[in-house]
Design a protein around this motif. Structure first.
Motif, PDB file in Angstrom:
ATOM      1  N   LEU A 169      12.762  -7.847 -15.705  1.00 59.35           N
ATOM      2  CA  LEU A 169      14.073  -8.251 -15.199  1.00 59.35           C
ATOM      3  C   LEU A 169      15.192  -7.850 -16.156  1.00 59.35           C
ATOM      4  N   LEU A 170      14.856  -7.614 -17.419  1.00 66.37           N
ATOM      5  CA  LEU A 170      15.854  -7.265 -18.427  1.00 66.37           C
ATOM      6  C   LEU A 170      15.917  -5.760 -18.622  1.00 66.37           C
ATOM      7  N   THR A 171      17.124  -5.227 -18.708  1.00 66.49           N
ATOM      8  CA  THR A 171      17.275  -3.790 -18.933  1.00 66.49           C
ATOM      9  C   THR A 171      16.686  -3.391 -20.288  1.00 66.49           C
ATOM     10  N   THR A 172      16.648  -4.330 -21.231  1.00 69.18           N
ATOM     11  CA  THR A 172      16.114  -4.032 -22.557  1.00 69.18           C
ATOM     12  C   THR A 172      14.593  -3.935 -22.566  1.00 69.18           C
ATOM     13  N   THR A 173      13.931  -4.518 -21.571  1.00 70.40           N
ATOM     14  CA  THR A 173      12.461  -4.479 -21.539  1.00 70.40           C
ATOM     15  C   THR A 173      11.921  -3.418 -20.575  1.00 70.40           C
ATOM     16  N   MET A 174      12.776  -2.928 -19.698  1.00 70.84           N
ATOM     17  CA  MET A 174      12.339  -1.911 -18.728  1.00 70.84           C
ATOM     18  C   MET A 174      11.633  -0.714 -19.369  1.00 70.84           C
ATOM     19  N   PRO A 175      12.168  -0.160 -20.477  1.00 69.64           N
ATOM     20  CA  PRO A 175      11.548   1.037 -21.050  1.00 69.64           C
ATOM     21  C   PRO A 175      10.107   0.837 -21.496  1.00 69.64           C
ATOM     22  N   TYR A 176       9.680  -0.404 -21.691  1.00 62.55           N
ATOM     23  CA  TYR A 176       8.310  -0.644 -22.149  1.00 62.55           C
ATOM     24  C   TYR A 176       7.287  -0.211 -21.100  1.00 62.55           C
ATOM     25  N   MET A 177       7.725  -0.146 -19.849  1.00 61.78           N
ATOM     26  CA  MET A 177       6.814   0.327 -18.806  1.00 61.78           C
ATOM     27  C   MET A 177       6.327   1.734 -19.111  1.00 61.78           C
ATOM     28  N   LYS A 178       7.215   2.578 -19.654  1.00 59.13           N
ATOM     29  CA  LYS A 178       6.835   3.948 -20.006  1.00 59.13           C
ATOM     30  C   LYS A 178       5.831   3.944 -21.141  1.00 59.13           C
ATOM     31  N   VAL A 179       5.976   2.999 -22.061  1.00 55.42           N
ATOM     32  CA  VAL A 179       5.028   2.876 -23.171  1.00 55.42           C
ATOM     33  C   VAL A 179       3.621   2.626 -22.631  1.00 55.42           C
ATOM     34  N   VAL A 180       3.530   1.755 -21.630  1.00 58.00           N
ATOM     35  CA  VAL A 180       2.225   1.436 -21.037  1.00 58.00           C
ATOM     36  C   VAL A 180       1.648   2.652 -20.318  1.00 58.00           C
ATOM     37  N   VAL A 181       2.477   3.319 -19.529  1.00 62.99           N
ATOM     38  CA  VAL A 181       2.010   4.494 -18.786  1.00 62.99           C
ATOM     39  C   VAL A 181       1.547   5.588 -19.747  1.00 62.99           C
ATOM     40  N   GLU A 182       2.300   5.788 -20.824  1.00 62.29           N
ATOM     41  CA  GLU A 182       1.911   6.801 -21.809  1.00 62.29           C
ATOM     42  C   GLU A 182       0.581   6.448 -22.465  1.00 62.29           C
ATOM     43  N   ALA A 183       0.349   5.165 -22.689  1.00 67.13           N
ATOM     44  CA  ALA A 183      -0.928   4.733 -23.269  1.00 67.13           C
ATOM     45  C   ALA A 183      -2.080   5.036 -22.320  1.00 67.13           C
ATOM     46  N   LEU A 184      -1.845   4.869 -21.015  1.00 68.50           N
ATOM     47  CA  LEU A 184      -2.871   5.204 -20.029  1.00 68.50           C
ATOM     48  C   LEU A 184      -3.172   6.696 -20.066  1.00 68.50           C
ATOM     49  N   LYS A 185      -2.119   7.508 -20.208  1.00 67.47           N
ATOM     50  CA  LYS A 185      -2.299   8.961 -20.268  1.00 67.47           C
ATOM     51  C   LYS A 185      -3.093   9.359 -21.504  1.00 67.47           C
ATOM     52  N   GLU A 186      -2.752   8.732 -22.649  1.00 68.20           N
ATOM     53  CA  GLU A 186      -3.429   9.065 -23.896  1.00 68.20           C
ATOM     54  C   GLU A 186      -4.920   8.766 -23.816  1.00 68.20           C
ATOM     55  N   LYS A 187      -5.276   7.721 -23.088  1.00 69.39           N
ATOM     56  CA  LYS A 187      -6.684   7.351 -22.947  1.00 69.39           C
ATOM     57  C   LYS A 187      -7.381   8.105 -21.814  1.00 69.39           C
ATOM     58  N   GLY A 188      -6.609   8.922 -21.080  1.00 68.16           N
ATOM     59  CA  GLY A 188      -7.184   9.707 -19.997  1.00 68.16           C
ATOM     60  C   GLY A 188      -7.531   8.897 -18.767  1.00 68.16           C
ATOM     61  N   ILE A 189      -6.845   7.754 -18.586  1.00 71.19           N
ATOM     62  CA  ILE A 189      -7.178   6.882 -17.450  1.00 71.19           C
ATOM     63  C   ILE A 189      -5.990   6.673 -16.506  1.00 71.19           C
ATOM     64  N   ARG A 190      -4.925   7.423 -16.725  1.00 72.45           N
ATOM     65  CA  ARG A 190      -3.743   7.214 -15.882  1.00 72.45           C
ATOM     66  C   ARG A 190      -4.054   7.377 -14.409  1.00 72.45           C
ATOM     67  N   ASN A 191      -4.847   8.386 -14.063  1.00 66.94           N
ATOM     68  CA  ASN A 191      -5.118   8.662 -12.651  1.00 66.94           C
ATOM     69  C   ASN A 191      -6.139   7.708 -12.036  1.00 66.94           C
ATOM     70  N   ASP A 192      -6.682   6.814 -12.859  1.00 65.19           N
ATOM     71  CA  ASP A 192      -7.634   5.826 -12.331  1.00 65.19           C
ATOM     72  C   ASP A 192      -6.930   4.693 -11.598  1.00 65.19           C
ATOM     73  N   TYR A 193      -5.633   4.566 -11.803  1.00 61.68           N
ATOM     74  CA  TYR A 193      -4.900   3.411 -11.261  1.00 61.68           C
ATOM     75  C   TYR A 193      -3.641   3.843 -10.508  1.00 61.68           C
ATOM     76  N   ILE A 194      -3.317   3.085  -9.494  1.00 60.22           N
ATOM     77  CA  ILE A 194      -2.022   3.186  -8.825  1.00 60.22           C
ATOM     78  C   ILE A 194      -1.068   2.312  -9.629  1.00 60.22           C
ATOM     79  N   VAL A 195      -0.002   2.884 -10.152  1.00 60.54           N
ATOM     80  CA  VAL A 195       0.942   2.127 -10.984  1.00 60.54           C
ATOM     81  C   VAL A 195       2.212   1.842 -10.180  1.00 60.54           C
ATOM     82  N   LEU A 196       2.468   0.557  -9.958  1.00 62.13           N
ATOM     83  CA  LEU A 196       3.654   0.119  -9.239  1.00 62.13           C
ATOM     84  C   LEU A 196       4.547  -0.671 -10.182  1.00 62.13           C
TER      85      LEU A 196
END
Length: 245
Positions: A169-196
């Motif tokens: 809900l906070l504009t200051t926390t929104m960018p953390y979503m990219k941190v999570v997605v990037e972590a999924l990519k680094e582990k090679g599991i990004r395509n295992d999940y639908i990210v909403l």
């Protein structure tokens, strides 16, 4: 009149146990719409006593009732407080059905892990999405608020969901979503999940920029989008299975 005597208020009192199956299911749709938890619990028990399979009660009485609620919420006829009442009524039925569904191995629409990102403690929207998802037949694992990357990764590893839902809900926390997605990519599991992703300050452009599959404007839209993605995923799986034969 007592709240749990099997009747609902109206021009004529309705005794749930005296209704035939079709009328009882229709009445349960109305009771869900009105947020009447006691009546939903009683109707659920009556259908089970009539030898309805738990999955049939879930889909025809509860999920269909919440689908109607979701449409009116999407169209601005119902608002958050009313939908929360409906969702709480749904939970009264689910409390009865959940252990029975687990025993029977009944199919589910899919599984979603949902949580608010690190630094953000807002959860009303997330909770509503979770309730609506459960009302649509999804298994929902809500990991709460203020989740860092490790919390998301642990939940994904433990529960093996189809969908990861992130809220902010906070504009200051929104960018953390990219941190999570990037972590999924680094582990090679990004395509295992639908990210909403969802939350008041987000939009479709932001969802694209962080690498999510879709932006969910509200709880009703979240359900529609999740169903669409699950339909595509299941269709792809079926196609792969046929090709392997």
């Amino acid at each position: 009149m007592a709240e749990n005597d099997g009747q609902v208020d109206g021009e004529d009192d309705v005794v749930l146990a005296e209704l035939n199956d079709a009328d009882l299911v229709a009445q349960m749709h109305d009771d869900l719409y009105d947020g009447l938890a006691d009546e939903i619990a009683e109707g659920t028990n009556i259908l089970l006593q009539r030898d309805w399979e738990p999955y049939k009660v879930l889909t025809e009485a509860l999920v269909e009732g919440m689908r109607i609620v979701g449409i009116d919420f999407r169209d601005g006829i119902l608002f958050v407080p009313e939908v929360l009442q409906s969702a709480n009524a749904m939970k009264a039925g689910m409390a009865i059905l959940r252990p029975l569904l687990a025993e029977s191995g009944a199919p589910r629409m899919g599984k979603i892990v949902i949580g608010t990102v690190k630094g953000d403690i807002h959860d009303i929207g997330k909770n509503l999405v979770g309730m609506m998802m459960e009302g649509a037949g999804f298994e929902v694992i809500d990991i709460g608020i203020n989740n860092d990357v490790d919390a998301y990764l642990t939940a994904l590893d433990e529960h093996q969901p189809d969908i990861l839902g992130m809220s902010a809900l906070l504009t200051t926390t929104m960018p953390y979503m990219k941190v999570v997605v990037e972590a999924l990519k680094e582990k090679g599991i990004r395509n295992d999940y639908i990210v909403l992703v969802g939350g008041a300050p987000l939009n479709e452009e932001f969802a694209d920029n962080v690498g999510a599959d879709a932006y969910c404007r509200d709880a009703a839209i979240s359900v529609e989008i999740a169903k669409e993605f699950m339909s595509k995923r299941q269709g792809s799986a079926a196609a792969v299975g046929m090709a392997a034969q």
